[in-house]
Design a protein around this motif. Structure first.
Motif, PDB file in Angstrom:
ATOM      1  N   TRP A  73      42.445  -0.947 -30.428  1.00  0.00           N
ATOM      2  CA  TRP A  73      41.318  -0.196 -30.984  1.00  0.00           C
ATOM      3  C   TRP A  73      41.601   1.303 -30.945  1.00  0.00           C
ATOM      4  O   TRP A  73      41.339   2.021 -31.907  1.00  0.00           O
ATOM      5  N   PHE A  74      42.135   1.789 -29.815  1.00  0.00           N
ATOM      6  CA  PHE A  74      42.478   3.205 -29.695  1.00  0.00           C
ATOM      7  C   PHE A  74      43.538   3.584 -30.728  1.00  0.00           C
ATOM      8  O   PHE A  74      43.428   4.611 -31.396  1.00  0.00           O
ATOM      9  N   GLY A  75      44.557   2.743 -30.881  1.00  0.00           N
ATOM     10  CA  GLY A  75      45.613   3.015 -31.857  1.00  0.00           C
ATOM     11  C   GLY A  75      45.081   3.037 -33.279  1.00  0.00           C
ATOM     12  O   GLY A  75      45.456   3.908 -34.079  1.00  0.00           O
ATOM     13  N   LEU A  76      44.196   2.104 -33.609  1.00  0.00           N
ATOM     14  CA  LEU A  76      43.594   2.077 -34.940  1.00  0.00           C
ATOM     15  C   LEU A  76      42.732   3.320 -35.169  1.00  0.00           C
ATOM     16  O   LEU A  76      42.815   3.953 -36.230  1.00  0.00           O
ATOM     17  N   ALA A  77      41.931   3.678 -34.168  1.00  0.00           N
ATOM     18  CA  ALA A  77      41.090   4.883 -34.296  1.00  0.00           C
ATOM     19  C   ALA A  77      41.955   6.130 -34.462  1.00  0.00           C
ATOM     20  O   ALA A  77      41.678   6.982 -35.304  1.00  0.00           O
ATOM     21  N   LEU A  78      43.014   6.223 -33.677  1.00  0.00           N
ATOM     22  CA  LEU A  78      43.903   7.383 -33.778  1.00  0.00           C
ATOM     23  C   LEU A  78      44.570   7.449 -35.145  1.00  0.00           C
ATOM     24  O   LEU A  78      44.654   8.515 -35.762  1.00  0.00           O
ATOM     25  N   THR A  79      45.011   6.315 -35.646  1.00  0.00           N
ATOM     26  CA  THR A  79      45.634   6.267 -36.972  1.00  0.00           C
ATOM     27  C   THR A  79      44.654   6.699 -38.057  1.00  0.00           C
ATOM     28  O   THR A  79      45.004   7.509 -38.926  1.00  0.00           O
ATOM     29  N   MET A  80      43.430   6.194 -38.004  1.00  0.00           N
ATOM     30  CA  MET A  80      42.441   6.541 -39.020  1.00  0.00           C
ATOM     31  C   MET A  80      42.064   8.021 -38.934  1.00  0.00           C
ATOM     32  O   MET A  80      41.877   8.672 -39.964  1.00  0.00           O
ATOM     33  N   ILE A  81      41.972   8.554 -37.744  1.00  0.00           N
ATOM     34  CA  ILE A  81      41.639   9.975 -37.590  1.00  0.00           C
ATOM     35  C   ILE A  81      42.787  10.845 -38.092  1.00  0.00           C
ATOM     36  O   ILE A  81      42.569  11.864 -38.750  1.00  0.00           O
ATOM     37  N   ARG A  82      44.011  10.431 -37.793  1.00  0.00           N
ATOM     38  CA  ARG A  82      45.168  11.193 -38.285  1.00  0.00           C
ATOM     39  C   ARG A  82      45.241  11.169 -39.805  1.00  0.00           C
ATOM     40  O   ARG A  82      45.569  12.167 -40.439  1.00  0.00           O
ATOM     41  N   ILE A  83      44.943  10.027 -40.413  1.00  0.00           N
ATOM     42  CA  ILE A  83      44.929   9.931 -41.879  1.00  0.00           C
ATOM     43  C   ILE A  83      43.843  10.829 -42.449  1.00  0.00           C
ATOM     44  O   ILE A  83      44.030  11.484 -43.475  1.00  0.00           O
ATOM     45  N   GLY A  84      42.697  10.885 -41.761  1.00  0.00           N
ATOM     46  CA  GLY A  84      41.562  11.660 -42.244  1.00  0.00           C
ATOM     47  C   GLY A  84      41.686  13.157 -42.067  1.00  0.00           C
ATOM     48  O   GLY A  84      40.846  13.885 -42.545  1.00  0.00           O
ATOM     49  N   SER A  85      42.668  13.653 -41.365  1.00  0.00           N
ATOM     50  CA  SER A  85      42.954  15.080 -41.208  1.00  0.00           C
ATOM     51  C   SER A  85      42.918  15.547 -39.768  1.00  0.00           C
ATOM     52  O   SER A  85      43.085  16.725 -39.523  1.00  0.00           O
ATOM     53  N   ARG A  93      41.468  13.202 -28.718  1.00  0.00           N
ATOM     54  CA  ARG A  93      40.135  13.280 -28.112  1.00  0.00           C
ATOM     55  C   ARG A  93      39.120  12.476 -28.916  1.00  0.00           C
ATOM     56  O   ARG A  93      38.320  11.724 -28.369  1.00  0.00           O
ATOM     57  N   ARG A  94      39.167  12.601 -30.239  1.00  0.00           N
ATOM     58  CA  ARG A  94      38.229  11.863 -31.083  1.00  0.00           C
ATOM     59  C   ARG A  94      38.470  10.360 -31.018  1.00  0.00           C
ATOM     60  O   ARG A  94      37.515   9.568 -31.019  1.00  0.00           O
ATOM     61  N   ALA A  95      39.732   9.939 -30.951  1.00  0.00           N
ATOM     62  CA  ALA A  95      40.034   8.510 -30.823  1.00  0.00           C
ATOM     63  C   ALA A  95      39.577   7.978 -29.466  1.00  0.00           C
ATOM     64  O   ALA A  95      39.069   6.857 -29.358  1.00  0.00           O
ATOM     65  N   TYR A  96      39.725   8.788 -28.426  1.00  0.00           N
ATOM     66  CA  TYR A  96      39.268   8.415 -27.086  1.00  0.00           C
ATOM     67  C   TYR A  96      37.755   8.224 -27.069  1.00  0.00           C
ATOM     68  O   TYR A  96      37.243   7.240 -26.530  1.00  0.00           O
ATOM     69  N   ILE A  97      37.043   9.135 -27.713  1.00  0.00           N
ATOM     70  CA  ILE A  97      35.590   9.021 -27.788  1.00  0.00           C
ATOM     71  C   ILE A  97      35.189   7.817 -28.640  1.00  0.00           C
ATOM     72  O   ILE A  97      34.237   7.101 -28.319  1.00  0.00           O
ATOM     73  N   ALA A  98      35.930   7.558 -29.713  1.00  0.00           N
ATOM     74  CA  ALA A  98      35.634   6.398 -30.556  1.00  0.00           C
ATOM     75  C   ALA A  98      35.866   5.094 -29.805  1.00  0.00           C
ATOM     76  O   ALA A  98      35.173   4.108 -30.037  1.00  0.00           O
ATOM     77  N   THR A  99      36.832   5.078 -28.891  1.00  0.00           N
ATOM     78  CA  THR A  99      37.151   3.861 -28.157  1.00  0.00           C
ATOM     79  C   THR A  99      36.206   3.637 -26.980  1.00  0.00           C
ATOM     80  O   THR A  99      35.746   2.512 -26.757  1.00  0.00           O
TER      81      THR A  99
END
Length: 106
Positions: A73-85, A93-99
Motif C-alpha cells: 500500500w505504501f509503495g502504491l501510494a508513493l508511486t501514485m504521488i510521484r506520478i502526480g508531481s 511524507r504524503r505516502a506515509y500519511i496515506a498509509t
C-alpha cells in the motif's frame, strides 16, 4: 410572461447555488477525512502493536502477509504521488500519511 433574460438569470443563479453547495459539501468531507503526521504516527504504532500480537498468536506467516500488504500500500501510494508531481521527502511524507493516517480515527 417571463422574459428570456429573467429565465437565464434564475437558471444561472440556481446553477451557481448548486455549484456553491457542492463545493461546500466537498470541503466539509475533505475536512472530515483530513489526516496529519501525528495521526500517521498513531496508525504506525497501532500497526506495529497489532503485528506483534499477530506474530505471538499465529507466527511469522500472517505477520509477513500483513506487513507485506502495508508495504505494498505504501509503495502504491508513493508511486501514485510521484506520478502526480510529488517529489523527494514530500512524496514520502504524503505516502506515509496515506498509509497510516487512519490513526486519526482511533
Amino acid at each position: 410572461m417571463e422574459h428570456s433574460s429573467e429565465r437565464e438569470n434564475s437558471e444561472g443563479s440556481a446553477s451557481s447555488r448548486y455549484t456553491q453547495d457542492i463545493q461546500e459539501e466537498r470541503r466539509s468531507v475533505r475536512e472530515a477525512l483530513r489526516s496529519d503526521f501525528p495521526a500517521a504516527h498513531m496508525g504506525l504504532g497501532v500497526t506495529v502493536i497489532a503485528l506483534t500480537v499477530v506474530a505471538s498468536v499465529s507466527g511469522p506467516r500472517w505477520t509477513l502477509i500483513i506487513a507485506g500488504a502495508f508495504t505494498a500500500w505504501f509503495g502504491l501510494a508513493l508511486t501514485m504521488i510521484r506520478i502526480g508531481s510529488g517529489r523527494g521527502w514530500d512524496a514520502i511524507r504524503r505516502a506515509y500519511i496515506a498509509t497510516f493516517g487512519w490513526g486519526n480515527w482511533i
